[in-house]
Design a protein around this motif. Structure first.
Motif, PDB file in Angstrom:
ATOM      1  N   MET A   5      10.928 -11.504 -31.283  1.00 14.90           N
ATOM      2  CA  MET A   5      10.966 -10.063 -31.309  1.00 14.90           C
ATOM      3  C   MET A   5       9.824  -9.432 -30.528  1.00 14.90           C
ATOM      4  SD  MET A   5      13.613  -9.140 -32.802  1.00 14.90           S
ATOM      5  CE  MET A   5      14.652 -10.578 -32.660  1.00 14.90           C
ATOM      6  N   ARG A   6       9.052 -10.214 -29.806  1.00 17.38           N
ATOM      7  CA  ARG A   6       7.966  -9.678 -28.993  1.00 17.38           C
ATOM      8  C   ARG A   6       8.355  -9.691 -27.515  1.00 17.38           C
ATOM      9  NH1 ARG A   6       3.118  -9.156 -31.628  1.00 17.38           N
ATOM     10  NH2 ARG A   6       2.999 -10.086 -33.690  1.00 17.38           N
ATOM     11  N   THR A   7       7.784  -8.758 -26.764  1.00 15.15           N
ATOM     12  CA  THR A   7       8.023  -8.730 -25.332  1.00 15.15           C
ATOM     13  C   THR A   7       7.151  -9.775 -24.659  1.00 15.15           C
ATOM     14  OG1 THR A   7       6.279  -7.131 -24.931  1.00 15.15           O
ATOM     15  CG2 THR A   7       8.444  -6.257 -25.465  1.00 15.15           C
ATOM     16  N   GLU A   8       7.320  -9.920 -23.338  1.00  9.96           N
ATOM     17  CA  GLU A   8       6.529 -10.914 -22.608  1.00  9.96           C
ATOM     18  C   GLU A   8       5.041 -10.601 -22.700  1.00  9.96           C
ATOM     19  OE1 GLU A   8       7.952 -11.216 -18.659  1.00  9.96           O
ATOM     20  OE2 GLU A   8       9.916 -12.007 -19.217  1.00  9.96           O
ATOM     21  N   ALA A   9       4.692  -9.301 -22.799  1.00 14.99           N
ATOM     22  CA  ALA A   9       3.280  -8.925 -22.890  1.00 14.99           C
ATOM     23  C   ALA A   9       2.725  -9.155 -24.291  1.00 14.99           C
ATOM     24  CB  ALA A   9       3.107  -7.465 -22.505  1.00 14.99           C
ATOM     25  N   GLY A  10       3.556  -9.583 -25.208  1.00 16.35           N
ATOM     26  CA  GLY A  10       3.094  -9.871 -26.555  1.00 16.35           C
ATOM     27  C   GLY A  10       3.114  -8.687 -27.486  1.00 16.35           C
ATOM     28  N   THR A  11       3.645  -7.533 -27.032  1.00 18.57           N
ATOM     29  CA  THR A  11       3.716  -6.360 -27.889  1.00 18.57           C
ATOM     30  C   THR A  11       5.065  -6.319 -28.599  1.00 18.57           C
ATOM     31  OG1 THR A  11       4.533  -5.031 -26.051  1.00 18.57           O
ATOM     32  CG2 THR A  11       2.153  -5.039 -26.440  1.00 18.57           C
ATOM     33  N   PRO A  12       5.116  -5.810 -29.819  1.00 16.53           N
ATOM     34  CA  PRO A  12       6.385  -5.752 -30.543  1.00 16.53           C
ATOM     35  C   PRO A  12       7.311  -4.703 -29.937  1.00 16.53           C
ATOM     36  CG  PRO A  12       4.665  -4.657 -31.788  1.00 16.53           C
ATOM     37  CD  PRO A  12       3.996  -5.310 -30.623  1.00 16.53           C
ATOM     38  N   PRO A  13       8.620  -4.847 -30.087  1.00 12.07           N
ATOM     39  CA  PRO A  13       9.563  -3.889 -29.503  1.00 12.07           C
ATOM     40  C   PRO A  13       9.465  -2.509 -30.140  1.00 12.07           C
ATOM     41  CG  PRO A  13      10.712  -5.456 -30.900  1.00 12.07           C
ATOM     42  CD  PRO A  13       9.311  -5.962 -30.765  1.00 12.07           C
ATOM     43  N   ILE A  14       8.984  -2.453 -31.392  1.00 14.50           N
ATOM     44  CA  ILE A  14       8.754  -1.177 -32.070  1.00 14.50           C
ATOM     45  C   ILE A  14       7.283  -1.132 -32.470  1.00 14.50           C
ATOM     46  CG2 ILE A  14       9.394   0.302 -34.000  1.00 14.50           C
ATOM     47  CD1 ILE A  14      12.111  -1.030 -34.058  1.00 14.50           C
ATOM     48  N   PRO A  15       6.477  -0.272 -31.867  1.00 14.89           N
ATOM     49  CA  PRO A  15       5.037  -0.240 -32.159  1.00 14.89           C
ATOM     50  C   PRO A  15       4.740   0.543 -33.435  1.00 14.89           C
ATOM     51  CG  PRO A  15       5.558   1.354 -30.450  1.00 14.89           C
ATOM     52  CD  PRO A  15       6.846   0.638 -30.757  1.00 14.89           C
ATOM     53  N   PHE A  16       4.887  -0.104 -34.550  1.00  7.83           N
ATOM     54  CA  PHE A  16       4.744   0.569 -35.836  1.00  7.83           C
ATOM     55  C   PHE A  16       3.308   1.023 -36.098  1.00  7.83           C
ATOM     56  CE2 PHE A  16       8.581  -2.046 -36.774  1.00  7.83           C
ATOM     57  CZ  PHE A  16       9.421  -1.018 -37.175  1.00  7.83           C
ATOM     58  N   ASP A  17       3.197   2.167 -36.772  1.00  9.51           N
ATOM     59  CA  ASP A  17       1.926   2.685 -37.278  1.00  9.51           C
ATOM     60  C   ASP A  17       2.255   3.390 -38.588  1.00  9.51           C
ATOM     61  OD1 ASP A  17      -0.605   3.661 -37.706  1.00  9.51           O
ATOM     62  OD2 ASP A  17      -0.410   5.326 -36.300  1.00  9.51           O
ATOM     63  N   ASN A  18       2.093   2.700 -39.714  1.00  8.99           N
ATOM     64  CA  ASN A  18       2.738   3.081 -40.966  1.00  8.99           C
ATOM     65  C   ASN A  18       1.783   3.789 -41.930  1.00  8.99           C
ATOM     66  OD1 ASN A  18       4.972   1.688 -39.915  1.00  8.99           O
ATOM     67  ND2 ASN A  18       4.178  -0.236 -40.735  1.00  8.99           N
ATOM     68  N   GLY A  53       9.290   5.752 -27.541  1.00  9.50           N
ATOM     69  CA  GLY A  53       8.352   4.821 -26.943  1.00  9.50           C
ATOM     70  C   GLY A  53       8.626   3.372 -27.288  1.00  9.50           C
ATOM     71  N   LEU A  54       9.893   3.042 -27.542  1.00 12.14           N
ATOM     72  CA  LEU A  54      10.264   1.686 -27.934  1.00 12.14           C
ATOM     73  C   LEU A  54      10.589   0.840 -26.699  1.00 12.14           C
ATOM     74  CD1 LEU A  54      12.621   2.520 -30.947  1.00 12.14           C
ATOM     75  CD2 LEU A  54      10.122   2.509 -30.849  1.00 12.14           C
ATOM     76  N   ASP A  55      10.610  -0.466 -26.887  1.00 12.89           N
ATOM     77  CA  ASP A  55      10.984  -1.399 -25.829  1.00 12.89           C
ATOM     78  C   ASP A  55      12.509  -1.473 -25.785  1.00 12.89           C
ATOM     79  OD1 ASP A  55      11.606  -3.632 -24.263  1.00 12.89           O
ATOM     80  OD2 ASP A  55       9.784  -4.691 -24.842  1.00 12.89           O
ATOM     81  N   VAL A  56      13.091  -0.672 -24.908  1.00 10.68           N
ATOM     82  CA  VAL A  56      14.541  -0.529 -24.875  1.00 10.68           C
ATOM     83  C   VAL A  56      15.228  -1.849 -24.548  1.00 10.68           C
ATOM     84  CG1 VAL A  56      16.455   0.616 -23.693  1.00 10.68           C
ATOM     85  CG2 VAL A  56      14.417   1.922 -24.324  1.00 10.68           C
ATOM     86  N   ALA A  57      14.720  -2.584 -23.574  1.00 10.47           N
ATOM     87  CA  ALA A  57      15.357  -3.844 -23.184  1.00 10.47           C
ATOM     88  C   ALA A  57      15.376  -4.836 -24.335  1.00 10.47           C
ATOM     89  CB  ALA A  57      14.636  -4.437 -21.973  1.00 10.47           C
ATOM     90  N   ALA A  58      14.267  -4.942 -25.054  1.00 12.24           N
ATOM     91  CA  ALA A  58      14.209  -5.876 -26.177  1.00 12.24           C
ATOM     92  C   ALA A  58      15.158  -5.462 -27.289  1.00 12.24           C
ATOM     93  CB  ALA A  58      12.778  -5.958 -26.707  1.00 12.24           C
ATOM     94  N   LEU A  59      15.266  -4.162 -27.531  1.00 10.66           N
ATOM     95  CA  LEU A  59      16.138  -3.678 -28.595  1.00 10.66           C
ATOM     96  C   LEU A  59      17.602  -3.855 -28.226  1.00 10.66           C
ATOM     97  CD1 LEU A  59      14.235  -0.455 -29.698  1.00 10.66           C
ATOM     98  CD2 LEU A  59      14.295  -2.674 -30.843  1.00 10.66           C
TER      99      LEU A  59
END
Length: 500
Positions: A5-18, A53-59
């Motif tokens: 569920m992470r992109t190639e850059a290592g960031t999650p497809p949804i950058p949560f801040d809860n 601001g989500l990772d559209v391709a990953a989603l």
């Protein structure tokens, strides 16, 4: 699964801040979605995902797993929110998210904090013996109507994705299961405040009020009486929302206090519907047997729900109980004044009037009375009136909407004289009217056609066509003109259902 569920850059497809998950545990219960058997992504709102601001391709690649709740997402803190609520006037102290799970929050590209929630993701501690699931029909209804409301320009929750689960759900009949991914400014409700007040948890009410002010009404924090300022700001926002509902013929259908969002957004589209022929007493919801939430009753219910919020805030409004009640009553009175202001402003705009004048209220009310008596279609009446503003020869298209076309002549004469007092050209008046009077709304029969085709034949072509036309509700779209038409005899939808 997490690594996938992470992109190639290592960031999650949804950058949560809860932020809500950082509140005390009494506000929610941590709970994971229940996996489903064979999820299939049937709709993904790419434009909304980009806005978030989500990772559209990953989603898009992993959407079936992510939006069904099958995938574990880094940074997510799934929880079911606790709240109470008055349901059709009766208070239930223990409600909460019975079939919805808040995955977490993101800060979108505009700097706005937004919730991402799965609806139909399985049982929670608040399910009250329910299965925690959603059927395909209600998921498609909420997707269609919430996105239409956004296109119409009204504050609303949004639909990010819809997934079929490959599992049945059991209601009156066996139906395909589905999960909706809903986006909201927040899911805090009037009932969230009631939950803490009902337990005499004044510290919880204050903590929630401080959180709501910081998230939704930050200007209130800098006033001498921040909680009164918060209540006042919410009252105005709610008055504006309901005025705008009425201006487009919308009937929410279940205005319980647990369905009133503190953010001022429209939330929960279970038995909602839009007027066809104008009738102020119209009810569609199958569970609203006494018309509590009828079209014209909505402003009064908005004030009633505001009073329930005010009750929870009384200790924060003033240490003197009598002074607190006086302050709260002042806000309730203000709500009525603000609603009338917002509603009349909206109706003036629908008639092509940019300035106020004596007699405007009578002009509006007399048209509505005539529409009711003559069973004229709400949406088309105002849209055809815009045509008359542009070209007087279009009058027949307007009068044909009334059972007795000649009944409109006196009102039309009054309207023309009033429009002539405005310092605008006919073209500018018509353009202004068309910008607030939609050509297309989510007609109830069209929604049912889309649901039936999807549910019985897995055919989403009607759903897709409806979504296409509703994305531009103020444009004529001649090729899609049939979607503007009211139901033919035998197509009328008389009842709508919650789906729970």
């Amino acid at each position: 699964m997490e690594a996938m569920m992470r992109t190639e850059a290592g960031t999650p497809p949804i950058p949560f801040d809860n932020s809500y998950a950082r509140l005390p545990e009494s506000f929610f219960t941590a709970v994971d979605p229940t996996p489903v058997e064979a999820p299939v992504l049937i709709r993904f709102n790419r434009a909304l995902a980009q806005e978030l601001g989500l990772d559209v391709a990953a989603l898009e690649a992993e959407g079936a797993a992510i939006f069904s709740g099958n995938a574990h997402l880094p940074g997510a803190q799934p929880l079911a929110m606790a709240y109470s609520g008055h349901q059709f006037g009766g208070f239930n102290p223990q409600l909460g998210d019975g079939r919805a799970i808040l995955l977490g929050e993101v800060v979108d590209i505009h700097g706005r904090r937004r919730d991402i929630q799965l609806k139909g993701a399985g049982p929670t501690p608040y399910s009250r013996r329910g299965d925690g699931r959603a059927a395909l029909g209600p998921v498609l209804r909420e997707y269609i109507v919430s996105e239409a409301m956004h296109a119409l320009g009204l504050p609303t929750t949004r639909a990010l994705a819809a997934v079929v689960t490959g599992e049945p759900v059991y209601r009156e009949t066996v139906q395909p299961g589905a999960v909706l991914t809903r986006v909201a400014a927040s899911h805090i409700r009037v009932g969230t405040f009631q939950f803490h007040a009902a337990r005499d948890d004044q510290a919880g009410v204050k903590r929630l009020a401080d959180y709501a002010i910081a998230r939704h009404y930050p200007d209130s924090a800098d006033t001498p009486q921040p909680y009164l300022a918060f209540l006042t700001a919410f009252a105005d926002r709610q008055a504006l929302l309901i005025a705008r509902w009425l201006s487009i013929g919308f009937i929410h259908g279940v205005m319980n206090t647990d369905n009133v969002a503190i953010s001022g957004e429209t939330i929960d589209f279970g038995p909602c519907a839009f007027l066809d022929a104008y009738d102020p007493a119209k009810v569609f919801s199958s569970i609203d047997r006494n018309g509590r939430y009828a079209y014209a009753a909505q402003p009064g219910i908005g004030q009633w729900n505001l009073a329930r919020l005010a009750e929870t805030l009384l200790p924060l409004l003033d240490t003197d109980a009598e002074a607190a009640v006086t302050a709260a009553n002042g806000v309730l009175k203000l709500y009525g004044e603000r609603f009338q202001h917002h509603w009349l402003a909206a109706m003036r705009a629908k008639l092509g009037l940019s300035a106020s004048a004596d007699g405007d209220l009578d002009l509006v009310q007399d048209l509505l009375t005539l529409m009711h008596q003559e069973e004229a279609d709400f949406t088309l009446t105002f849209r055809r009136l815009a045509d008359v503003a542009a070209d007087p020869s279009a009058e027949d298209g307007f009068t044909a909407l009334f059972r007795t076309p000649a009944s409109t002549s006196l009102w039309l004469d009054r309207w023309r004289r009033r429009v002539e007092t405005e310092a605008r050209s006919a073209a500018d008046t018509a353009a202004a009217m068309r910008s607030v009077n939609p050509a297309f709304i989510p007609r109830n029969h069209r929604i049912e056609q889309a649901i039936t085709a999807a549910r019985t034949d897995a055919d989403f072509s009607t759903f897709d066509a409806l979504m296409q036309v509703l994305a531009r509700p103020y444009d004529d779209q001649p090729a899609l003109a049939p979607f503007a038409a009211p139901p033919a005899p035998g197509e009328e939808v008389l009842r709508t259902f919650c789906g729970t």
